[in-house]
Design an enzyme around this catalytic site. Structure first.
Site, mmCIF file in Angstrom:
data_model
loop_
_atom_site.group_PDB
_atom_site.id
_atom_site.type_symbol
_atom_site.label_atom_id
_atom_site.label_comp_id
_atom_site.label_asym_id
_atom_site.label_seq_id
_atom_site.Cartn_x
_atom_site.Cartn_y
_atom_site.Cartn_z
ATOM 1 N N LYS A 94 -7.040 52.853 0.195
ATOM 2 C CA LYS A 94 -6.774 52.219 -1.112
ATOM 3 C C LYS A 94 -7.685 52.739 -2.221
ATOM 4 O O LYS A 94 -7.293 52.785 -3.380
ATOM 5 C CB LYS A 94 -6.936 50.701 -0.980
ATOM 6 C CG LYS A 94 -5.933 50.075 -0.017
ATOM 7 C CD LYS A 94 -4.943 49.198 -0.732
ATOM 8 C CE LYS A 94 -3.737 48.865 0.103
ATOM 9 N NZ LYS A 94 -4.002 48.379 1.461
ATOM 10 N N GLU A 116 -3.659 42.827 -8.141
ATOM 11 C CA GLU A 116 -3.172 41.851 -7.181
ATOM 12 C C GLU A 116 -3.738 42.235 -5.827
ATOM 13 O O GLU A 116 -4.056 43.403 -5.600
ATOM 14 C CB GLU A 116 -1.637 41.880 -7.131
ATOM 15 C CG GLU A 116 -1.023 42.973 -6.235
ATOM 16 C CD GLU A 116 -1.282 44.408 -6.700
ATOM 17 O OE1 GLU A 116 -1.545 44.597 -7.899
ATOM 18 O OE2 GLU A 116 -1.226 45.328 -5.859
ATOM 19 N N SER A 383 -4.786 54.658 8.511
ATOM 20 C CA SER A 383 -5.012 54.242 7.127
ATOM 21 C C SER A 383 -6.282 53.443 6.893
ATOM 22 O O SER A 383 -6.821 53.438 5.796
ATOM 23 C CB SER A 383 -3.807 53.439 6.633
ATOM 24 O OG SER A 383 -3.537 52.363 7.515
HETATM 25 C C1 LIG Z 1 -3.026 47.921 2.379
HETATM 26 C C2 LIG Z 1 -3.046 48.663 3.643
HETATM 27 C C3 LIG Z 1 -1.881 49.220 4.219
HETATM 28 C C4 LIG Z 1 -0.505 49.005 3.632
HETATM 29 O O1 LIG Z 1 -0.319 49.507 2.367
HETATM 30 P P1 LIG Z 1 0.538 50.808 2.083
HETATM 31 O O2 LIG Z 1 0.678 50.797 0.615
HETATM 32 O O3 LIG Z 1 1.818 50.675 2.813
HETATM 33 O O4 LIG Z 1 -0.262 51.967 2.582
HETATM 34 C C5 LIG Z 1 -1.988 49.966 5.364
HETATM 35 N N1 LIG Z 1 -3.178 50.144 5.985
HETATM 36 C C6 LIG Z 1 -4.319 49.622 5.484
HETATM 37 C C7 LIG Z 1 -5.586 49.846 6.230
HETATM 38 C C8 LIG Z 1 -4.308 48.867 4.308
HETATM 39 O O5 LIG Z 1 -5.430 48.340 3.836
#
Ligand SMILES: *Cc1c(COP(=O)(O)O)cnc(C)c1O
Length: 400
Positions: A94, A116, A383
Site C-alpha cells: 500500500k 478511507e 502482498s
Molecule cells: C489491502 C491489502 C490487500 C488488498 O488490496 P488490493 O488493492 O486488492 O491489493 C491485499 N494484501 C494486503 C497485504 C493488503 O494490505
C-alpha cells in the site's frame, strides 16, 4: 508469440464497459483537477525522480523475488517464486501508492489529506506518508473495523493521524469510502483524497495502477535476471485489486504466454458469505465507477465477507472486470480455510508469515505447482506480512 496490444482506459476513464466517472456534479471539478495534475506529473522526470528515491530509501525497494525452494521441493512441480512486498516499509504494497499520491498532493499545494481504510493498512500507509510530509491526515474507518483492528488504529494515532469513526451502513470499508467521498465533496479546495486501491472514479483506478506497477516492472526484470525468462504463471490476490493490477500491468503485452491469475476471497464458500465480485457479482456502480458488484435482487450493495479484512469489499477495480471480459486475466477464488492452510504451510516450509490476503494467492500456487513440470515457474505477489493478522491466525490455528 504475438504481443497483446492494450491501451486502457480511454480518455474518459472507461475500461470497455467498466470504470468511468459516475459522480455528482459537485465532484466533477475535483476529479478533473486531479486528472490534469496527474497527467502532468506523469510526464515530469522530477516527479519520478523524487518518487523513485523514496521508493528506494524509504520503502526499501526493489523488493526481492525469492525462490521458495523448500516449498517448491515439497510440492514437487513448478518452482514457486515470491515477490516480497511484505518487506516494504509498513509491511505491505500500500505504501507504493500512498507515496505517489502524497507527492501529487504536495505538487497541488494541498494541505489536508483524507483516506478511507478497512483493515487499517491503507490508513497506516497514508498516516505514514503524512507524517513524513507534515500534512494533516484524517482517516475514515467504519466503527466495526475500528473494533476489529485496534492495533492499526493505535498506529495511525501514533503517526499523528485523526481516525474518524463511521457509523453508517455496515460500518465497514464501503461506508468509510462513501464518507471520505462526502468529505472531499464538501472540502474541495484544500483537500486531497488518497484512495487505497484501483477503485473509485477516474482517474483513481488508472493512477493507483500506475503507482503500483513498480511491482510488475521489478518482477519482470528480476525474472529475466534470475530465471532467464518470463514465468509461466503470475498470481495475486484481489480485494480492490491494486497489488494484482500492479503485478499484472507490465505482463499484459506477454499475456499470450504468461498466465495472469487473480484470486478473490471465497470466504465461507461461493454459495455462502464471500467477497468474490468477479466470480459472482453483477454489473453495478459503486464509489463512482461501473464494475462487477455483489448486490441483492433489488440492486442494493451486499455485505462482503472474508477472513482477511483487506479482501472484504463488495466491489472490485474496473480494470480487472475488463481484463476478465477480454480474457487477458483469469479469476478464481480461495476460501477462508484454504487461505489459512496455505499460510500455515508457507510459515512451516519457508519461515515466512504472510498476510491473510496474500495467503489466498499462495493457496492457488500451492494447488497449481504440483500440476506443472519442474522446469516451469510461478510468481506469487506476496502482498503483505502477517503480523497484523496474528489475532485471527491464533484463533484459527488454535495456537494459544
Ligand atoms: C489491502 C491489502 C490487500 C488488498 O488490496 P488490493 O488493492 O486488492 O491489493 C491485499 N494484501 C494486503 C497485504 C493488503 O494490505
Amino acid at each position: 508469440m504475438t504481443k497483446v496490444v492494450y491501451n486502457a482506459p480511454n480518455a474518459a476513464g472507461h475500461f470497455g464497459a467498466f470504470g468511468g466517472k459516475f459522480i455528482p456534479e459537485t465532484l466533477i471539478k475535483n476529479a478533473a483537477d486531479l486528472e490534469r495534475e496527474y497527467l502532468k506529473a506523469k510526464e515530469d522526470p522530477e516527479f519520478h525522480a523524487s518518487l523513485d528515491l523514496l521508493l528506494r530509501d524509504y520503502v526499501g525497494r526493489a523488493t526481492p523475488l525469492y525462490r521458495a525452494a523448500r516449498l517448491s521441493e515439497k510440492l514437487g512441480g513448478a518452482s514457486i517464486w515470491l515477490k516480497r512486498e511484505d518487506l516494504c516499509h509498513t509491511g505491505a504494497h500500500k505504501i507504493n501508492n500512498a507515496l505517489g499520491q502524497v507527492l501529487l498532493a504536495k505538487r497541488m499545494g494541498k494541505k489536508r489529506i483524507i483516506a478511507e481504510t478497512g483493515a487499517g493498512q491503507h490508513g497506516v500507509a497514508t498516516a505514514t506518508v503524512c507524517a513524513l510530509f507534515d500534512l494533516e491526515c484524517i482517516v475514515y474507518m467504519g466503527e466495526e473495523d475500528i473494533r476489529r483492528q485496534a492495533p492499526n488504529v493505535a498506529r495511525m494515532k501514533l503517526l499523528g493521524a485523526t481516525v474518524q469513526p463511521v457509523s453508517s451502513g455496515t460500518r465497514t470499508l464501503k461506508d468509510a469510502t462513501s464518507e471520505a467521498i462526502r468529505d472531499w465533496m464538501n472540502n474541495p479546495e484544500e483537500t486531497f483524497y488518497i484512495v487505497g486501491s484501483v477503485i473509485g472514479m477516474h482517474p483513481y483506478p488508472m493512477m493507483v495502477r500506475d503507482f503500483q506497477s513498480v511491482i510488475g516492472k521489478e518482477t519482470r526484470r528480476q525474472s529475466m535476471e534470475q530465471i532467464g525468462r518470463l514465468p509461466e504463471v503470475v498470481v495475486a490476490c484481489v480485494g480492490g485489486g491494486s497489488n494484482a493490477m500492479g503485478m499484472f500491468y507490465d505482463f499484459i503485452p506477454d499475456s499470450n504466454e504468461v498466465e495472469l491469475i487473480g484470486v478473490e476471497a471465497a470466504g465461507e464458500g461461493l454459495e455462502g458469505k464471500h467477497a468474490a465480485s468477479l466470480s459472482r457479482g453483477e454489473l453495478g456502480v459503486l464509489h463512482g465507477a461501473m464494475m462487477k458488484l455483489l448486490q441483492d435482487e433489488y440492486g442494493q450493495v451486499q455485505e462482503a465477507h472474508s477472513i482477511s479484512a483487506g479482501l472484504d469489499y463488495p466491489g472490485v477495480g474496473p480494470e480487472h472486470c475488463y481484463l476478465q471480459r477480454k480474457g487477458i486475466a483469469t479469476y478464481t477464488s480461495a476460501t477462508d480455510r484454504e487461505a489459512i492452510e496455505a499460510l500455515d504451510m508457507l510459515a512451516k516450509t519457508e519461515g515466512i508469515i504472510c498476510a491473510l490476503e496474500s495467503a489466498h494467492a499462495m493457496h492457488y500456487a500451492i494447488t497449481r505447482a504440483p500440476m506443472m513440470p519442474r522446469e516451469t515457474n510461478i510468481v506469487v505477489s506476496l502482498s503483505g506480512r502477517g503480523d497484523k493478522d496474528m489475532g485471527t491466525i491464533m484463533q484459527e490455528l488454535k495456537l494459544l
